[in-house]
Design a protein around this motif. Structure first.
Motif, short mmCIF file in Angstrom:
data_model
loop_
_atom_site.label_atom_id
_atom_site.label_comp_id
_atom_site.label_asym_id
_atom_site.label_seq_id
_atom_site.Cartn_x
_atom_site.Cartn_y
_atom_site.Cartn_z
N GLN A 8 11.24 28.59 -26.95
CA GLN A 8 9.83 28.63 -26.60
C GLN A 8 8.94 28.67 -27.84
N TRP A 9 9.32 29.49 -28.80
CA TRP A 9 8.49 29.62 -30.00
C TRP A 9 8.58 28.39 -30.89
N ALA A 10 9.74 27.74 -30.92
CA ALA A 10 9.87 26.51 -31.71
C ALA A 10 8.94 25.42 -31.17
N ILE A 11 8.88 25.28 -29.84
CA ILE A 11 7.97 24.30 -29.23
C ILE A 11 6.52 24.71 -29.46
N LEU A 12 6.21 25.98 -29.21
CA LEU A 12 4.84 26.47 -29.32
C LEU A 12 4.28 26.26 -30.73
N LYS A 13 5.10 26.42 -31.73
CA LYS A 13 4.64 26.26 -33.12
C LYS A 13 4.68 24.82 -33.60
N GLY A 14 5.07 23.90 -32.73
CA GLY A 14 5.03 22.48 -33.07
C GLY A 14 6.14 22.02 -33.98
N GLU A 15 7.26 22.71 -33.98
CA GLU A 15 8.38 22.30 -34.83
C GLU A 15 9.04 21.03 -34.30
N LYS A 16 9.63 20.27 -35.21
CA LYS A 16 10.24 18.99 -34.85
C LYS A 16 11.73 19.09 -34.59
N LYS A 17 12.33 20.19 -35.01
CA LYS A 17 13.77 20.37 -34.82
C LYS A 17 14.09 21.78 -34.34
N THR A 18 15.15 21.87 -33.58
CA THR A 18 15.75 23.16 -33.26
C THR A 18 17.27 22.94 -33.33
N GLY A 19 18.03 23.77 -32.65
CA GLY A 19 19.48 23.58 -32.69
C GLY A 19 20.21 24.80 -32.18
N ILE A 20 21.51 24.82 -32.40
CA ILE A 20 22.29 26.01 -32.06
C ILE A 20 22.97 26.52 -33.31
N THR A 21 23.14 27.83 -33.34
CA THR A 21 23.85 28.48 -34.43
C THR A 21 24.87 29.44 -33.82
N ILE A 22 26.10 29.35 -34.30
CA ILE A 22 27.14 30.30 -33.88
C ILE A 22 27.36 31.27 -35.03
N LYS B 5 -1.14 27.29 -11.35
CA LYS B 5 -0.17 26.99 -12.39
C LYS B 5 -0.36 25.56 -12.90
N ILE B 6 -0.20 25.40 -14.21
CA ILE B 6 -0.31 24.09 -14.84
C ILE B 6 1.09 23.62 -15.21
N HIS B 7 1.49 22.46 -14.72
CA HIS B 7 2.84 21.96 -14.95
C HIS B 7 2.91 20.79 -15.94
N GLN B 8 1.83 20.07 -16.08
CA GLN B 8 1.86 18.94 -16.99
C GLN B 8 0.46 18.61 -17.47
N ALA B 9 0.35 18.25 -18.74
CA ALA B 9 -0.94 17.87 -19.31
C ALA B 9 -0.72 17.01 -20.54
N ASP C 112 9.39 17.25 -24.69
CA ASP C 112 10.40 18.28 -24.40
C ASP C 112 9.75 19.57 -23.91
N THR C 113 10.38 20.16 -22.91
CA THR C 113 10.03 21.50 -22.44
C THR C 113 11.16 22.44 -22.81
N THR C 114 10.95 23.73 -22.60
CA THR C 114 12.05 24.68 -22.83
C THR C 114 13.23 24.32 -21.93
N SER C 115 12.96 23.91 -20.71
CA SER C 115 14.01 23.54 -19.77
C SER C 115 14.84 22.36 -20.29
N ARG D 83 4.41 23.17 -22.28
CA ARG D 83 5.82 22.75 -22.38
C ARG D 83 6.73 23.90 -22.78
N ALA D 84 6.24 24.74 -23.68
CA ALA D 84 7.06 25.86 -24.15
C ALA D 84 7.33 26.89 -23.06
N PHE D 85 6.35 27.10 -22.19
CA PHE D 85 6.48 28.13 -21.16
C PHE D 85 6.99 27.58 -19.82
N HIS D 86 7.55 26.38 -19.86
CA HIS D 86 8.18 25.81 -18.67
C HIS D 86 9.70 25.98 -18.76
#
Length: 319
Positions: A128-142, A250-254, A166-169, A232-235
């Motif tokens: 959620q925070w990666a989307i909210l802050k406008g970042e271009k990449k995320t990923g997984i870390t083990i 509720k707002i689902h798309q904009a 992209d949404t969180t979902s 998108r982040a809070f979906h």
């Protein structure tokens, strides 16, 4: 002659659909799942019906012993886990903090799959925070878990692009597919002792604090780009909303319409087949899909055709 695969005896801790993807991969592998930790059954958002977690549902299907303590602060809540003689614990979005005695209870320790590129976005809501802050990449870390929050040594990392829609979902789905494909490879490396842990750079650490429902209220004094990312982040949770005539909508798309025209902030500028255009601090937010309490998701244009007293041109949506 092919060498026989050695099975690990695993305790799995997880709760969500994201967790369940990893659990299914492990169940279908040659490894042995001795038991599962998952959060207690709770009421769902529709109908307040007590519902099993996705992980518990999967565990029940395969007849795997399941433990659902409300807390792990007392030994009586997890004593059965310590008696399983597992080799390793795998934690994926479990939701409770593990006590030190569990972290050190297994020969291979506890590993955690985290939905960010650590040390970025440690904590409860990394996607959620990666989307909210406008970042271009995320990923997984083990990581190999230690006593601090998401600060353990990195065993594996893989990135994933964040697309403009992209949404969180959608990102959770992508990351579950990525991670569930590599978890077995990481376990093999741990078994063969040919993995080189990487210490996280504490100076680069950022934190993804837990979200609340109140954070979903839209503030049009923010710019349109931020609000669109927020939607998108809070979906799907906690969702975003506006309040009109004491009704929470509720707002689902904009999307964003760039404009140099200046209206009052929160003013409904236009309603047409493309959506409802609202002035923000910078540019126009074009709201496309909404949901009225107790109703299905619908386009703003469809709703406005029969409810023109709620959405009116030039009306100011108060904060």
């Amino acid at each position: 002659m092919q060498k026989k695969k050695q099975s690990l005896r695993i305790i799995f801790a997880g709760t969500s659909n994201f967790s369940a993807c990893y659990l299914k991969t492990l169940i279908l592998s040659h490894h042995i799942i001795l038991g599962i930790l998952t959060q207690p059954d709770r009421p769902n958002t529709r109908g307040n019906i007590i519902t099993q977690t996705p992980v518990k549902q999967l565990a029940s299907k395969y007849n795997i012993p399941t433990f659902q303590p409300h807390t792990l602060q007392n030994q009586t809540d997890y004593i059965n886990i310590l008696h399983t003689k597992a080799d390793i614990m795998i934690v994926v979005a479990y939701g409770l903090i593990l006590p030190v005695c569990i972290l050190h209870a297994f020969p291979m320790g506890c590993i955690n799959v985290h939905a960010s590129l650590l040390p970025n976005w440690r904590g409860a809501a990394p996607i959620q925070w990666a989307i909210l802050k406008g970042e271009k990449k995320t990923g997984i870390t083990i990581i190999q878990m230690d006593e601090k929050l998401d600060s353990g040594q990195i065993l594996y990392q893989q990135s994933c692009n964040i697309l403009p829609d992209d949404t969180t979902s959608s990102l959770l789905n992508k990351l579950s597919q990525i991670g569930s494909k590599v978890i077995l490879k990481v376990l093999k490396k741990i078994q063969n002792k040919n993995i080189i842990p990487i210490i996280q750079d504490e100076k680069k650490a950022t934190y993804a604090k837990k979200l609340s429902k109140s954070m979903g209220k839209i503030n049009f004094f923010k710019d349109a780009q931020y609000i669109e990312r927020m939607i998108r982040a809070f979906h799907p949770w906690p969702g975003t909303y506006i309040e009109i005539q004491n009704m929470k909508i509720k707002i689902h798309q904009a999307n964003i319409i760039k404009s140099n025209l200046r209206y009052h902030i929160g003013q409904i500028v236009k309603i047409n087949k493309n959506g409802m255009q609202v002035q923000t601090k910078k540019h126009i937010l074009n709201i496309q899909k909404i949901q009225i309490p107790g109703k299905k998701i619908i386009s703003v244009y469809q709703f406005a055709q029969t409810n023109n007293k709620i959405f009116q041109i030039n009306k100011i949506i108060t904060i």
